[in-house]
Design an enzyme around this catalytic site. Structure first.
Site, mmCIF file in Angstrom:
data_model
loop_
_atom_site.group_PDB
_atom_site.id
_atom_site.type_symbol
_atom_site.label_atom_id
_atom_site.label_comp_id
_atom_site.label_asym_id
_atom_site.label_seq_id
_atom_site.Cartn_x
_atom_site.Cartn_y
_atom_site.Cartn_z
ATOM 1 N N LYS A 55 1.063 -1.109 -0.064
ATOM 2 C CA LYS A 55 -0.161 -0.230 -0.151
ATOM 3 C C LYS A 55 0.798 1.185 0.082
ATOM 4 C CE LYS A 55 -4.247 -1.622 0.396
ATOM 5 N NZ LYS A 55 -5.330 -1.264 -0.710
ATOM 6 N N ASP B 295 -0.064 -0.429 -4.638
ATOM 7 C CA ASP B 295 -1.490 -0.044 -4.646
ATOM 8 C C ASP B 295 -1.763 1.431 -3.999
ATOM 9 O OD1 ASP B 295 -4.189 0.439 -4.651
ATOM 10 O OD2 ASP B 295 -4.759 -1.413 -3.363
ATOM 11 N N GLU C 246 -1.506 -0.385 -9.198
ATOM 12 C CA GLU C 246 -2.934 -0.392 -8.844
ATOM 13 C C GLU C 246 -3.678 0.843 -8.581
ATOM 14 O OE1 GLU C 246 -4.335 -4.084 -6.805
ATOM 15 O OE2 GLU C 246 -5.881 -3.166 -5.706
ATOM 16 N N GLU D 196 -11.672 -2.034 -8.515
ATOM 17 C CA GLU D 196 -12.125 -2.402 -7.334
ATOM 18 C C GLU D 196 -13.282 -1.124 -6.852
ATOM 19 O OE1 GLU D 196 -8.255 -1.822 -4.825
ATOM 20 O OE2 GLU D 196 -9.992 -0.953 -3.553
ATOM 21 N N ASP E 211 -14.568 -6.794 -7.289
ATOM 22 C CA ASP E 211 -14.702 -7.407 -6.296
ATOM 23 C C ASP E 211 -16.144 -7.939 -6.443
ATOM 24 O OD1 ASP E 211 -15.573 -7.912 -3.730
ATOM 25 O OD2 ASP E 211 -13.740 -6.798 -2.773
ATOM 26 N N HIS F 124 -10.391 -8.256 -7.125
ATOM 27 C CA HIS F 124 -10.240 -7.761 -5.825
ATOM 28 C C HIS F 124 -10.869 -8.275 -4.732
ATOM 29 C CE1 HIS F 124 -11.205 -4.619 -2.630
ATOM 30 N NE2 HIS F 124 -9.939 -4.284 -2.539
ATOM 31 N N GLU G 269 -5.989 -12.549 -3.954
ATOM 32 C CA GLU G 269 -5.609 -11.498 -2.996
ATOM 33 C C GLU G 269 -6.113 -11.991 -1.614
ATOM 34 O OE1 GLU G 269 -7.130 -7.518 -3.493
ATOM 35 O OE2 GLU G 269 -5.865 -6.604 -2.188
HETATM 36 MG MG MG Z 1 -6.652 -1.932 -4.222
#
Ligand code: MG
Length: 383
Positions: A171, A199, A225, A251, A274, A301, A334
């Site tokens: 992240k 991401d 991402e 997502e 997702d 996702h 994931e």
């Molecule tokens: Mg993400």
């Protein structure tokens, strides 16, 4: 067989240690769970994702007040027909976001029932499995302070590697310089054997995303991402055309209608619906078909509870390779490593990785045994 009852459960759990992604501080995990009961006493389970800090009551109200009256009395095998009715009935105020999350929950529960009625795992009903085992990637690297946490994040990477993960998603989106320092530290800690993704949760402008992407071009990232805001498809294209890193997103996109625009414009290399908010199995199968005809790989996702995880894995294993070859890169699962009791305790048989790999659940429907004691103790029924 007919749908006799629909129950909506709200789950909320305060986090002992709040954490941040690029957008906000997360202080609780929550979810909207739906149970569809047939007149023969079978139960099917579904989930609406609480994306970001979304409160679970939004999807719950949509299910209870709007979708439930549409679905009661219906044949649970008629998933496509029911989806169509739910979507068009809510179209003037739905189309994206929590309303589609609510539709997703109902759709997943109906597919769970379909599997239980036909005594098949959902992946078989989707057309069979392209892969029985799926490599998992560790999602984590959330912040507990904000900036300046490269040492702790590098330690986290080492822990994931020690647990068998060869793929990790970091992240970022905490300032380009901080992001670069974190990545250098992680690369030093885990070496070249680990494949990394980043991401930023749409933290950056086009020029900032290009700057970060260029700075990390020698990291051989599998993907970058959500580089920019999901509304800006042209911005996605600009980033994609100007850096040598594959782009992922989706997502925050919904249904075949939403993904049509993202995919037709070839704004992404990886599409990431997702299943718990993009429209359930019914919509995600359509999204996968549109992606395939554009040569774009779907790689879902996953951020939900045990229900969302099982649903995602059934979907993931049914997705064909968009670009087939002997040594093609397979889609990856994931694996959320952050704190989330509903992922680990909601089912008696939650998905657990083994050395960085997960196995597609066996058993009818989702292949999930809900822990009703845990559910009853940790949820309230929405009315
Ligand atoms: Mg993400």
């Amino acid at each position: 067989m007919k749908v006799a009852d629909i129950k909506v459960y709200i789950l909320k759990s305060a986090l002992p240690q709040p954490f941040a992604f690029s957008q906000e501080w997360v202080t609780q995990r929550s979810s909207t769970i739906v149970e569809i009961v047939t007149d023969e006493g079978l139960s099917g389970w579904g989930e609406a994702l609480s994306a970001g800090l979304q409160q679970p009551e939004i999807s719950a109200a949509t299910i209870e007040k709007v979708l439930k009256p549409l679905v009661l009395g219906k044949d649970p095998l008629h998933t496509e027909v029911i989806w169509d009715e739910m979507y068009h009935h809510t179209k003037d105020y739905g189309r994206k976001g929590a309303v589609i999350g609510a539709i997703s929950a109902i759709d997943i529960a109906l597919w769970d029932l379909k599997g239980k009625i036909l005594k098949q795992p959902i992946c078989n009903l989707l057309g069979g499995v392209f892969r029985k085992k799926v490599q998992a990637y560790a999602t984590g690297f959330f912040r507990t302070q904000g900036q300046g946490e490269k040492k702790r994040l590098a330690e986290e990477a080492s822990n994931h590697a020690a647990n068998g993960f060869e793929l990790m998603k970091v992240k970022l989106g905490f300032g380009i310089q901080d992001d670069i320092e974190v990545m250098n530290e992680i690369r030093q800690a885990v070496g070249d054997k680990v494949e990394l993704m980043i991401d930023v949760n749409h933290a950056y402008s086009v020029s900032e995303a290009i700057k970060l992407g260029r700075a990390l071009e020698n990291f051989n990232l599998r993907w970058f991402e959500e580089p920019v805001i999901p509304e800006d498809i042209k911005g996605y294209q600009m980033v994609k055309n100007r850096i040598d890193v594959p782009i992922a997103g989706g997502e925050a996109e919904f249904t075949a209608f939403g993904f049509r625009d993202l995919l037709e414009s070839r704004a992404v290399d990886f599409a990431q619906p997702d299943i718990c908010i993009a429209g359930g199995f019914t919509a995600c199968k359509q999204i996968a078909a549109i992606a395939a005809v554009h040569g774009i790989q779907v790689n879902p996702h996953v951020w939900g509870t045990a229900i969302g995880q099982n649903a995602s894995l059934h979907f993931l294993t049914s997705i064909p390779l968009a670009n087939r070859s002997l040594f093609a890169q397979e889609p990856i699962f994931e694996y959320d490593t952050s704190s989330h009791p509903f992922r680990t305790d909601l089912a008696k048989n939650p998905i657990e990785h083994e050395n960085g790999w997960v196995t597609v659940p066996e058993g009818d429907g989702l292949g999930l045994e809900i822990n009703r004691d845990f559910l009853n103790e940790n949820s309230v029924i929405y009315r």
